[in-house]
Write an enzyme that holds these catalytic residues in place. Structure first.
Site, PDB file in Angstrom:
ATOM      1  CG  HIS A 143      -1.739   1.194   1.429  1.00  0.00           C
ATOM      2  ND1 HIS A 143      -3.052   1.273   1.018  1.00  0.00           N
ATOM      3  CD2 HIS A 143      -1.451   2.401   2.003  1.00  0.00           C
ATOM      4  CE1 HIS A 143      -3.535   2.470   1.321  1.00  0.00           C
ATOM      5  NE2 HIS A 143      -2.586   3.165   1.929  1.00  0.00           N
ATOM      6  CD  GLU A 144       1.924   3.428   3.667  1.00  0.00           C
ATOM      7  OE1 GLU A 144       2.182   4.525   3.131  1.00  0.00           O
ATOM      8  OE2 GLU A 144       0.896   3.240   4.335  1.00  0.00           O
ATOM      9  CG  HIS A 147       0.175   6.035  -0.698  1.00  0.00           C
ATOM     10  ND1 HIS A 147      -0.914   6.684  -1.231  1.00  0.00           N
ATOM     11  CD2 HIS A 147      -0.255   5.472   0.474  1.00  0.00           C
ATOM     12  CE1 HIS A 147      -1.959   6.521  -0.431  1.00  0.00           C
ATOM     13  NE2 HIS A 147      -1.587   5.783   0.605  1.00  0.00           N
ATOM     14  CD  GLU A 221      -4.954   6.136   2.104  1.00  0.00           C
ATOM     15  OE1 GLU A 221      -4.777   4.936   2.430  1.00  0.00           O
ATOM     16  OE2 GLU A 221      -4.026   6.936   1.926  1.00  0.00           O
TER      17      GLU A 221
END
Length: 287
Positions: A143-144, A147, A221
């Site tokens: 997820h990071e 980003h 998100e």
């Protein structure tokens, strides 16, 4: 989440400082703030300047704010796994290896920040490493990394720059009208009234503008969740979010809050940097 809140807080502080400087410039030079074209240019310079200064400082400020320890050379099996996982995922999405750090916190959280896709930071809490399975932690890291790959920090900076520009422009435009009316008999603007009104309006408009930045943060998100699901599988991502539902409320601040995996609850969803976990899980299940 910690990442976004730190970014926003730093950005607000920089803009307020630049605002004071701008007011001093007006007072010392005798420049008239009423020129719309000049005011718009000045607002853009200061608005985008605040955002980009915040972005350039984000990596160091994030590490300092959480007391993060950068992993230079892995000292144990957990750190080896962490570095190898981030390295593998970074190669998969085509970005340079981020700096990896661990910070001491019971919260289950992680965040990414940095001005460049190839010069970024991924930080994870000890709470995440102690309380999540490897599959769940792998999903959070994905997820990071997503980003970073999506350039979310830069996009957030550009959006914040536009918002800052309009906040500064509108506050000074209205303040100029108020000050002119207040001192119309003397034939000039009352600078003290102008300064006071412009500063108050910046705070008010800045708060209202936060609804826009928080909306974008929530939108981002969902994309990071989906991209992470493509990297590691949606079941791992769902499992990670399910784990977050029973975790401690995170204590990340400012800009870091927006880029963390887990966000604080708010009285209204409109002020949340992250969508409710149930909505994120439902979105993944519908992929």
């Amino acid at each position: 989440m910690k990442r976004v809140m730190l970014f926003l807080a730093t950005n607000l502080a920089v803009v307020l400082v630049l605002s004071v400087v701008l007011n001093i410039v007006y007072a010392v030079t005798g420049m008239q703030p009423g020129s719309l074209s000049g005011l718009l240019v000045m607002a853009a310079v200061f608005g985008f300047g605040g955002s980009f200064i915040s972005l350039m400082m984000s990596k160091k400020m994030a590490l300092r704010s959480v007391g993060g320890m950068v992993i230079e050379s892995p000292r144990n099996e957990t750190e080896h796994w962490l570095m190898e996982t981030v390295s593998r995922q970074s190669q998969q999405v085509g970005i340079g290896m981020p700096t990896v750090a661990i910070y001491d916190s019971p919260d289950i959280n992680a965040f990414a920040t940095g001005a460049k896709r190839n010069d970024s930071l991924v930080a994870v809490s000890t709470g995440l490493l102690h309380n999540m399975t490897r599959d769940e932690a792998e999903a959070v890291l994905a997820h990071e990394v997503s980003h970073i790959a999506n350039g979310d920090m830069v996009t957030m900076t550009l959006m914040q720059g536009v918002v800052n520009t309009f906040v500064i422009f509108l506050s000074r435009f209205i303040a100029n009208i108020v000050a002119s009316n207040d001192n119309e008999e003397e034939g000039g603007s009352n600078m003290m009234v102008y300064f006071g009104v412009s500063m108050v309006l910046e705070l008010v408009f800045g708060f209202l503008a936060s609804f826009i930045t928080m909306w974008y943060s929530r939108h981002r998100e969902f994309h990071a969740d989906a991209d992470a699901a493509h990297l590691v599988g949606k079941e791992k991502m769902i499992a990670a979010l399910e784990r977050l539902k029973v975790s401690h409320e995170p204590q990340l601040e400012g800009s870091m809050m927006a880029f963390g995996i887990n966000g604080k609850k708010s009285l209204t969803e409109l002020l949340m940097s992250h969508p409710p976990l149930d909505k994120r899980i439902a979105s993944l299940r519908n992929m």
